[in-house]
Design an enzyme around this catalytic site. Structure first.
Site, PDB file in Angstrom:
ATOM      1  CG  HIS A  18      -1.799   0.923   1.370  1.00  0.00           C
ATOM      2  ND1 HIS A  18      -1.367   2.111   1.360  1.00  0.00           N
ATOM      3  CD2 HIS A  18      -3.320   1.085   1.400  1.00  0.00           C
ATOM      4  CE1 HIS A  18      -2.690   2.578   1.556  1.00  0.00           C
ATOM      5  NE2 HIS A  18      -3.181   2.392   1.209  1.00  0.00           N
ATOM      6  CG  ASP A  78       0.669  -2.218   6.304  1.00  0.00           C
ATOM      7  OD1 ASP A  78      -0.547  -2.033   6.874  1.00  0.00           O
ATOM      8  OD2 ASP A  78       0.486  -1.906   5.390  1.00  0.00           O
ATOM      9  CD  GLN A 126      -6.813  -4.364   4.464  1.00  0.00           C
ATOM     10  OE1 GLN A 126      -7.932  -5.468   5.221  1.00  0.00           O
ATOM     11  NE2 GLN A 126      -7.048  -3.320   4.116  1.00  0.00           N
ATOM     12  CE  LYS A 170      -7.055  -0.049   5.969  1.00  0.00           C
ATOM     13  NZ  LYS A 170      -7.887   0.272   5.099  1.00  0.00           N
ATOM     14  CB  CYS A 227      -4.090   3.445  -1.207  1.00  0.00           C
ATOM     15  SG  CYS A 227      -5.066   3.895  -0.888  1.00  0.00           S
TER      16      CYS A 227
END
Ligand code: C6P
Length: 408
Positions: free
Chosen positions: A124, A201, A204, A227, A366
């Protein structure tokens, strides 16, 4: 193992919303942001109605109550990811800010001209641009683990890149476009073997998978509350104590100090050293409530449900002539289905689906370099969470057939 989906859907009032008279929303955009259960909305509402005050500053009852709610949410988050201490959980605004914190604080203290940082082609923008900025400022070098045609990371090339002794490896645990769940523990272990620090990261992954900092052994791990059924405006950065202790503060101001003189300051202890100014207090309370909610439902059960819905969705989407899916098969990915429809722009697909209340995202999500890699400017993307059903997948599929009819 199965979820009581009817009960779960009742927790999310927005799922009853009609976006047009008689058209109920089919929310397939949780990868952008999830919906919020009433338990989170009420926790934040109660905080404002009963306990609102600034934290770490007052001795009055409300201030003590607010402080305790803010800090107990941190404890819940630490437990949720199995950090060894809540001092290792720093509140930030979101994943983006967590990664920027590392680039500014750890990066500027540890990286110099010629030092190598390894990223991947599926990142991203929030795990690309902070490193571009540091490259411009410091002359660091960037290399990228390639993505294969079927949407996996090419770990053979990673091995070769590791021979160049990177200082940092930073990668996404789960792709927001391909859905690929990367073998995080292995990537981290390989990075550690050559002495690299590893940042993950987790924007998600934390909402959808059970993540465990002790098993993964990541040095830093970034994620966002919004999220994972929590509010916008707050996220977290997990970091190992020894690394966080060694890093200079990020932003300067109130609360991040132990002592200030006219010409100097002493930083506060962890985690406060990295939390300057009045933070997002109600949002922290909501974050804690979101973690409680997900824990009560059970992360394994959520992952299993999403897997079932995603497998069904991929099978059904694949049957539609003209649909091209991106990313690996369901056994290697989370609840994301990014696709193109031959002859129709992804934005048109999303717009026409919206007429039937079906919310999907269209664009580069993104992740422009990843789309470039696949030779396309954009995709349409449906994503699934604990409240989505196979019936909603059927609505999506019928919607796509309708788009095809309209475009001949
Ligand atoms: N992806 C999407 O629609 P923030 O905005 O800081 O909460 O999260 C940034 C981010 C970082 N990494 C990954 C893998 C992400 O998916 C995201 C956010 C959303 O795909 C919004 S662009």
């Amino acid at each position: 193992m199965t979820l009581d989906i009817e009960k779960i859907r009742k927790d999310f009032p927005i799922l009853e919303r009609e976006t047009r008279p008689g058209v109920r929303v089919t929310y397939l955009d949780s990868t952008a942001t999830s919906q919020k259960p009433v338990q989170v909305i009420e926790a934040m509402n109660d905080y404002y109605r009963r306990s609102n005050a600034n934290i770490h500053r007052g001795v009055h009852t409300l201030a003590e109550e607010a402080t305790s709610m803010y800090e107990s949410a941190r404890e819940k988050i630490a437990k949720f990811i199995n950090a060894s201490s809540s001092r290792e959980v720093i509140y930030t605004r979101n994943t983006t800010e967590s990664i920027n914190l590392i680039a500014y604080s750890w990066g500027r203290a540890n990286l110099k001209t010629g030092d190598l940082v390894i990223l991947t082609e599926m990142e991203h923008h929030s795990n690309l641009v902070p490193w571009h900025m540091l490259q411009a400022e410091r002359g660091i070098e960037l290399e990228f683990i390639p993505v294969t045609e079927d949407g996996l990371l090419d770990l053979e090339t990673y091995k070769t890149l590791l021979d160049r002794r990177p200082k940092l490896v930073s990668f996404t645990h789960m792709s927001n476009v391909l859905g690929t769940i990367n073998p995080a523990a292995e990537i981290i272990r390989m990075g550690h073997e050559v002495g690299a620090v590893v940042l993950v990261d987790g924007a998600q992954s934390v909402p959808h998978l059970k993540v465990d900092m002790q098993t993964l052994d990541a040095d830093f791990y970034a994620f966002s509350a919004h999220k994972m059924c929590g509010p916008t405006g707050i996220g977290a950065l997990y970091g190992k104590t020894v690394l966080l202790e060694s890093m200079p503060p990020f932003l300067g101001g109130g609360d991040m100090i132990k002592e200030v003189k006219l010409r100097s300051f002493r930083p506060n202890t962890l985690p406060h050293k990295f939390e300057a100014g009045t933070p997002a207090i109600a949002e922290a309370v909501g974050f804690g409530a979101a973690v409680d909610y997900l824990s009560t439902v059970g992360m394994e059960r959520i992952a299993a449900h999403e897997h079932e819905v995603t497998e069904y969705a991929l099978d059904r989407l694949e049957e539609i002539p003209g649909v091209k899916l991106f990313g690996p098969s369901a056994d290697k990915k989370g609840g994301v289905a990014a696709f193109t429809l031959e002859g129709v722009h992804p934005h048109d697909v999303a717009q026409i689906l919206d007429q039937d209340g079906i919310a999907v995202r269209a664009g580069h999500h993104c992740a422009q370099p990843l789309h470039e890699k696949f030779g396309i400017p954009a995709t349409s993307r449906a994503s699934f969470y604990l409240y989505n059903t196979k019936e909603e997948v059927d609505l999506l599929v019928s919607g796509i057939y309708k788009v095809k009819e309209m475009f001949g």
